[in-house]
Design a protein around this motif. Structure first.
Motif, PDB file in Angstrom:
ATOM      1  N   VAL A   1      16.544   1.750 -13.326  1.00 17.60           N
ATOM      2  CA  VAL A   1      15.126   2.133 -13.289  1.00 17.60           C
ATOM      3  C   VAL A   1      14.312   1.154 -14.136  1.00 17.60           C
ATOM      4  CG1 VAL A   1      13.462   3.996 -13.627  1.00 17.60           C
ATOM      5  CG2 VAL A   1      15.836   4.546 -13.079  1.00 17.60           C
ATOM      6  N   PRO A   2      14.008  -0.024 -13.615  1.00 17.46           N
ATOM      7  CA  PRO A   2      13.141  -0.940 -14.359  1.00 17.46           C
ATOM      8  C   PRO A   2      11.714  -0.415 -14.418  1.00 17.46           C
ATOM      9  CG  PRO A   2      13.602  -1.802 -12.171  1.00 17.46           C
ATOM     10  CD  PRO A   2      14.443  -0.566 -12.328  1.00 17.46           C
ATOM     11  N   ILE A   3      11.028  -0.676 -15.506  1.00 12.40           N
ATOM     12  CA  ILE A   3       9.637  -0.260 -15.693  1.00 12.40           C
ATOM     13  C   ILE A   3       8.764  -1.506 -15.725  1.00 12.40           C
ATOM     14  CG2 ILE A   3       8.010   0.931 -17.216  1.00 12.40           C
ATOM     15  CD1 ILE A   3      10.316   2.631 -18.204  1.00 12.40           C
ATOM     16  N   VAL A   4       7.814  -1.578 -14.814  1.00 16.93           N
ATOM     17  CA  VAL A   4       6.926  -2.733 -14.667  1.00 16.93           C
ATOM     18  C   VAL A   4       7.756  -4.013 -14.518  1.00 16.93           C
ATOM     19  CG1 VAL A   4       4.774  -3.749 -15.486  1.00 16.93           C
ATOM     20  CG2 VAL A   4       5.421  -1.498 -16.288  1.00 16.93           C
ATOM     21  N   GLY A   5       8.886  -3.886 -13.857  1.00 19.17           N
ATOM     22  CA  GLY A   5       9.716  -5.053 -13.589  1.00 19.17           C
ATOM     23  C   GLY A   5      10.687  -5.412 -14.697  1.00 19.17           C
ATOM     24  N   TYR A   6      10.731  -4.629 -15.784  1.00 20.43           N
ATOM     25  CA  TYR A   6      11.624  -4.940 -16.897  1.00 20.43           C
ATOM     26  C   TYR A   6      12.601  -3.795 -17.126  1.00 20.43           C
ATOM     27  CZ  TYR A   6       8.322  -8.662 -17.948  1.00 20.43           C
ATOM     28  OH  TYR A   6       7.526  -9.772 -17.867  1.00 20.43           O
ATOM     29  N   GLN A   7      13.852  -4.159 -17.454  1.00 16.59           N
ATOM     30  CA  GLN A   7      14.896  -3.159 -17.664  1.00 16.59           C
ATOM     31  C   GLN A   7      15.127  -2.843 -19.136  1.00 16.59           C
ATOM     32  OE1 GLN A   7      17.777  -5.414 -14.953  1.00 16.59           O
ATOM     33  NE2 GLN A   7      18.440  -3.302 -14.677  1.00 16.59           N
ATOM     34  N   ARG A   8      14.766  -3.725 -20.044  1.00 14.77           N
ATOM     35  CA  ARG A   8      15.096  -3.543 -21.461  1.00 14.77           C
ATOM     36  C   ARG A   8      13.872  -3.314 -22.344  1.00 14.77           C
ATOM     37  NH1 ARG A   8      20.253  -2.810 -19.910  1.00 14.77           N
ATOM     38  NH2 ARG A   8      21.034  -4.619 -18.751  1.00 14.77           N
ATOM     39  N   ARG A   9      12.859  -4.135 -22.191  1.00 15.50           N
ATOM     40  CA  ARG A   9      11.725  -4.086 -23.109  1.00 15.50           C
ATOM     41  C   ARG A   9      11.050  -2.715 -23.174  1.00 15.50           C
ATOM     42  NH1 ARG A   9       8.136  -9.452 -22.123  1.00 15.50           N
ATOM     43  NH2 ARG A   9       7.005  -8.500 -23.851  1.00 15.50           N
ATOM     44  N   PRO A  10      10.755  -2.065 -22.050  1.00 16.95           N
ATOM     45  CA  PRO A  10      10.066  -0.769 -22.139  1.00 16.95           C
ATOM     46  C   PRO A  10      10.868   0.293 -22.884  1.00 16.95           C
ATOM     47  CG  PRO A  10       9.952  -1.657 -19.907  1.00 16.95           C
ATOM     48  CD  PRO A  10      10.946  -2.481 -20.646  1.00 16.95           C
ATOM     49  N   TYR A  11      12.190   0.233 -22.792  1.00 17.28           N
ATOM     50  CA  TYR A  11      13.008   1.243 -23.445  1.00 17.28           C
ATOM     51  C   TYR A  11      13.057   1.029 -24.950  1.00 17.28           C
ATOM     52  CZ  TYR A  11      14.248   2.610 -18.746  1.00 17.28           C
ATOM     53  OH  TYR A  11      14.171   3.033 -17.446  1.00 17.28           O
ATOM     54  N   PHE A  12      13.053  -0.217 -25.392  1.00 15.71           N
ATOM     55  CA  PHE A  12      12.946  -0.480 -26.821  1.00 15.71           C
ATOM     56  C   PHE A  12      11.602   0.018 -27.353  1.00 15.71           C
ATOM     57  CE2 PHE A  12      16.326  -3.860 -26.559  1.00 15.71           C
ATOM     58  CZ  PHE A  12      17.166  -3.280 -27.497  1.00 15.71           C
ATOM     59  N   ILE A  13      10.532  -0.250 -26.614  1.00 20.37           N
ATOM     60  CA  ILE A  13       9.201   0.187 -27.044  1.00 20.37           C
ATOM     61  C   ILE A  13       9.139   1.708 -27.110  1.00 20.37           C
ATOM     62  CG2 ILE A  13       6.763   0.226 -26.394  1.00 20.37           C
ATOM     63  CD1 ILE A  13       7.174  -2.569 -25.180  1.00 20.37           C
ATOM     64  N   PHE A  14       9.642   2.368 -26.069  1.00 27.52           N
ATOM     65  CA  PHE A  14       9.638   3.826 -26.047  1.00 27.52           C
ATOM     66  C   PHE A  14      10.461   4.401 -27.199  1.00 27.52           C
ATOM     67  CE2 PHE A  14      11.738   7.781 -24.580  1.00 27.52           C
ATOM     68  CZ  PHE A  14      10.609   8.588 -24.494  1.00 27.52           C
ATOM     69  N   ALA A  15      11.617   3.817 -27.456  1.00 33.93           N
ATOM     70  CA  ALA A  15      12.474   4.296 -28.543  1.00 33.93           C
ATOM     71  C   ALA A  15      11.779   4.149 -29.889  1.00 33.93           C
ATOM     72  CB  ALA A  15      13.797   3.524 -28.548  1.00 33.93           C
ATOM     73  N   GLY A  16      11.106   3.013 -30.105  1.00 32.80           N
ATOM     74  CA  GLY A  16      10.405   2.805 -31.360  1.00 32.80           C
ATOM     75  C   GLY A  16       9.259   3.776 -31.561  1.00 32.80           C
ATOM     76  N   VAL A  17       8.468   4.004 -30.517  1.00 35.47           N
ATOM     77  CA  VAL A  17       7.342   4.939 -30.614  1.00 35.47           C
ATOM     78  C   VAL A  17       7.844   6.355 -30.868  1.00 35.47           C
ATOM     79  CG1 VAL A  17       5.461   5.999 -29.311  1.00 35.47           C
ATOM     80  CG2 VAL A  17       5.804   3.520 -29.209  1.00 35.47           C
ATOM     81  N   LEU A  18       8.898   6.748 -30.162  1.00 40.55           N
ATOM     82  CA  LEU A  18       9.460   8.095 -30.320  1.00 40.55           C
ATOM     83  C   LEU A  18       9.935   8.325 -31.753  1.00 40.55           C
ATOM     84  CD1 LEU A  18      10.151  10.642 -28.645  1.00 40.55           C
ATOM     85  CD2 LEU A  18      12.432   9.649 -28.276  1.00 40.55           C
ATOM     86  N   GLY A  19      10.670   7.363 -32.295  1.00 37.77           N
ATOM     87  CA  GLY A  19      11.158   7.503 -33.658  1.00 37.77           C
ATOM     88  C   GLY A  19      10.042   7.470 -34.682  1.00 37.77           C
ATOM     89  N   LEU A  20       9.047   6.617 -34.475  1.00 40.86           N
ATOM     90  CA  LEU A  20       7.942   6.475 -35.420  1.00 40.86           C
ATOM     91  C   LEU A  20       7.135   7.765 -35.526  1.00 40.86           C
ATOM     92  CD1 LEU A  20       6.174   4.718 -37.257  1.00 40.86           C
ATOM     93  CD2 LEU A  20       4.980   3.923 -35.204  1.00 40.86           C
ATOM     94  N   ILE A  21       6.734   8.322 -34.386  1.00 40.40           N
ATOM     95  CA  ILE A  21       5.920   9.545 -34.396  1.00 40.40           C
ATOM     96  C   ILE A  21       6.705  10.720 -34.978  1.00 40.40           C
ATOM     97  CG2 ILE A  21       4.747  11.230 -32.932  1.00 40.40           C
ATOM     98  CD1 ILE A  21       4.008   8.953 -31.047  1.00 40.40           C
ATOM     99  N   SER A  22       7.952  10.877 -34.582  1.00 43.18           N
ATOM    100  CA  SER A  22       8.754  12.026 -35.020  1.00 43.18           C
ATOM    101  C   SER A  22       8.959  12.033 -36.528  1.00 43.18           C
ATOM    102  CB  SER A  22      10.113  12.016 -34.315  1.00 43.18           C
ATOM    103  OG  SER A  22       9.953  12.051 -32.913  1.00 43.18           O
ATOM    104  N   THR A  23       9.356  10.898 -37.090  1.00 46.42           N
ATOM    105  CA  THR A  23       9.630  10.851 -38.522  1.00 46.42           C
ATOM    106  C   THR A  23       8.364  10.999 -39.352  1.00 46.42           C
ATOM    107  OG1 THR A  23       9.593   8.414 -38.381  1.00 46.42           O
ATOM    108  CG2 THR A  23      11.736   9.502 -38.290  1.00 46.42           C
ATOM    109  N   LEU A  24       7.263  10.453 -38.872  1.00 46.46           N
ATOM    110  CA  LEU A  24       6.007  10.596 -39.607  1.00 46.46           C
ATOM    111  C   LEU A  24       5.557  12.056 -39.662  1.00 46.46           C
ATOM    112  CD1 LEU A  24       3.836   7.503 -38.578  1.00 46.46           C
ATOM    113  CD2 LEU A  24       4.833   8.017 -40.820  1.00 46.46           C
ATOM    114  N   VAL A  25       5.676  12.764 -38.536  1.00 42.37           N
ATOM    115  CA  VAL A  25       5.251  14.171 -38.503  1.00 42.37           C
ATOM    116  C   VAL A  25       6.114  15.019 -39.440  1.00 42.37           C
ATOM    117  CG1 VAL A  25       5.044  16.220 -37.056  1.00 42.37           C
ATOM    118  CG2 VAL A  25       4.286  14.008 -36.182  1.00 42.37           C
TER     119      VAL A  25
END
Length: 469
Positions: free
Chosen positions: A106-130
């Motif tokens: 399931v590539p996102i916008v034509g990429y298989q790796r970059r979007p998942y790293f971005i999503f993982a970083g955002v998910l971890g950042l928001i969760s730990t801050l809250v």
């Protein structure tokens, strides 16, 4: 001219002597990393350091210490409940096949790796801050947030694992080196994390220390932006989720795969985790102690796992010695004995875990490396979760509570006996050494015809180069 050449030779000899002498312990790792960078591309080495070193090693060790004090001192739950809560936050690691399947098909916008790293970083950042900013949340909300943070680490792990599995299949002689790189990065990160986590909890409190987990999350997010990978078109990306699932099921029916997978699950599941009971005892002021792979490459999988499992079971007796206060009778201070106990357990855990990772990487079929390695890791994580929940149940049945530790010695003894039980299942593990090819040829070559050079190559470039893509 000859004199000049002679001088150059003398300088080279001096350099070689220095490298083979007291500087060899610095020079050899440098040469080893250079070799991996040449053979596997420097970008892969850098990616492993970010994910394994900072996200899992540093972040994981900080989370372990901070979360233990968070459940004990901030939320004031019983050790059996804390054990269950820690197991719940581990659930995203069981779902790794889903993340692996998504990154593969399931590539996102034509990429298989970059979007998942971005999503993982955002998910971890928001969760730990809250979690770090709000202290009066219901426990189930806190569990959701900590589970989401764990999910961010798991997704980043799946993405880099796919690269490691593919490189292990292409370069089987480097399979153990790849896992050594992963283990080294994780160990150095964990060393830094454990060295600073106590100070962080002391200065910021358990809740504030959890907020520091946003730092590795930001690094994963940054990695997603600088990761370079060729864009995948619909024509290039022919493999569907159904085809990947079918290939995975076909591979799982292969004895060379399901037998070692079953052993890895049993080995982890029966090693009951009663850590929260020990942690509460460690930090209790009245009942507790009152303080708040290079040479292994030549051995077969079966012999390595035999000795690792045997040592793992024996090392558990150190906990029993301490709980029964035998170390005090022998004149060994509690603080020194805890260091010996934890150090030996972690070293043996590494020795046990390394051949499992190499074995997992070498039994991944071509074409679905990310999905299948994630599946194998999920099987292992189910084993870890089973051990965690079974350990929590054992603590509950033996009535080991926040203040009552009289049956903790019995829980440790039962755990140690269970740790030795996987030895009878070693026949499931192949006798092959770590440089052998384990998969049948049809599983290795079945998907090679459909692989493209663009899909197989993952590089990291500078931010400037990334902005030009």
């Amino acid at each position: 001219m000859e004199k000049c050449e002679s001088t150059d030779c003398e300088e080279e000899i001096v350099k070689e002597e220095a490298r083979s002498g007291w500087m060899s312990f610095i020079w050899d790792p440098y040469v080893w990393l250079g070799m991996l960078a040449r053979e596997l591309h420097w970008s892969f080495v850098f990616g492993v350091v970010v994910v394994y070193g900072f996200s899992q090693g540093l972040g994981g060790s900080l989370y372990r210490i901070a979360s233990d004090y968070y459940w004990k001192d901030v939320r004031m739950v019983q050790p059996s409940a804390a054990q269950i809560y820690q197991g719940i936050s581990y659930i995203p690691w069981i779902l790794k096949p889903i993340w692996g399947l998504m990154t593969d098909v399931v590539p996102i916008v034509g990429y298989q790796r970059r979007p998942y790293f971005i999503f993982a970083g955002v998910l971890g950042l928001i969760s730990t801050l809250v979690v770090s900013l709000y202290s009066k949340m219901p426990i189930f909300i806190t569990l959701i947030l900590l589970t989401a943070a764990s999910g961010g680490v798991a997704i980043a792990d799946v993405t880099i694992d796919a690269c490691a599995a593919k490189n292990s299949i292409r370069s089987p002689l480097l399979a153990s080196d790849i896992q050594s790189l992963c283990g080294m990065s994780s160990s150095i990160g964990a060393l830094l994390g454990f060295s600073t986590s106590g100070v962080a909890v002391h200065l910021l409190g358990a809740q504030g220390a959890l907020g520091l987990l946003c730092i590795p999350a930001i690094m994963v997010l940054f990695l997603g932006f600088i990761l370079y990978e060729p864009r995948v078109t619909n024509h290039q990306h022919k493999q569907s989720s159904w085809e990947a699932t079918r290939s995975m099921w076909t591979a799982l029916k292969c004895p060379e795969i399901w037998r070692p997978s079953l052993y890895m699950y049993i080995s982890l599941a029966v090693s009951l985790n009663i850590y929260e009971g020990k942690f509460y005892w460690y930090t209790d002021p009245t009942a507790g102690p009152a303080f708040s792979q290079k040479i292994l490459k030549d051995y077969s999988f079966r012999s390595l796992l035999f000795w690792a499992q045997l040592l793992y079971g024996i090392s558990g007796m150190l906990d029993l010695i301490m709980v029964l206060r035998l170390n005090v009778k022998l004149g060994i201070p509690d603080y020194l004995f805890v260091i010996i106990d934890e150090s030996s357990t972690n070293i043996i855990n590494r020795i046990k875990w390394m051949p499992m990772l190499v074995l997992s990487a070498k039994i991944c079929p071509s074409g679905i490396e990310g999905t299948f390695f994630a599946l194998l890791m999920a099987i292992d994580n189910v084993g870890i979760l089973s051990a965690s929940w079974a350990g929590g149940l054992l603590l509950h049945l033996l009535n080991v509570t926040h203040t009552d530790f009289k049956n903790l010695w019995l829980a440790i003894l039962i755990r140690n006996i269970m740790r030795l039980s996987p030895l009878v299942m070693l026949f499931l593990v192949p006798k092959s050494n770590q440089s052998s090819t384990l998969l049948p040829s049809e599983l290795i070559h079945s998907s090679e015809a459909t692989d493209t050079h663009e899909e197989e190559t993952i590089q990291l470039v500078s931010t400037v180069a990334s902005s030009q893509v």
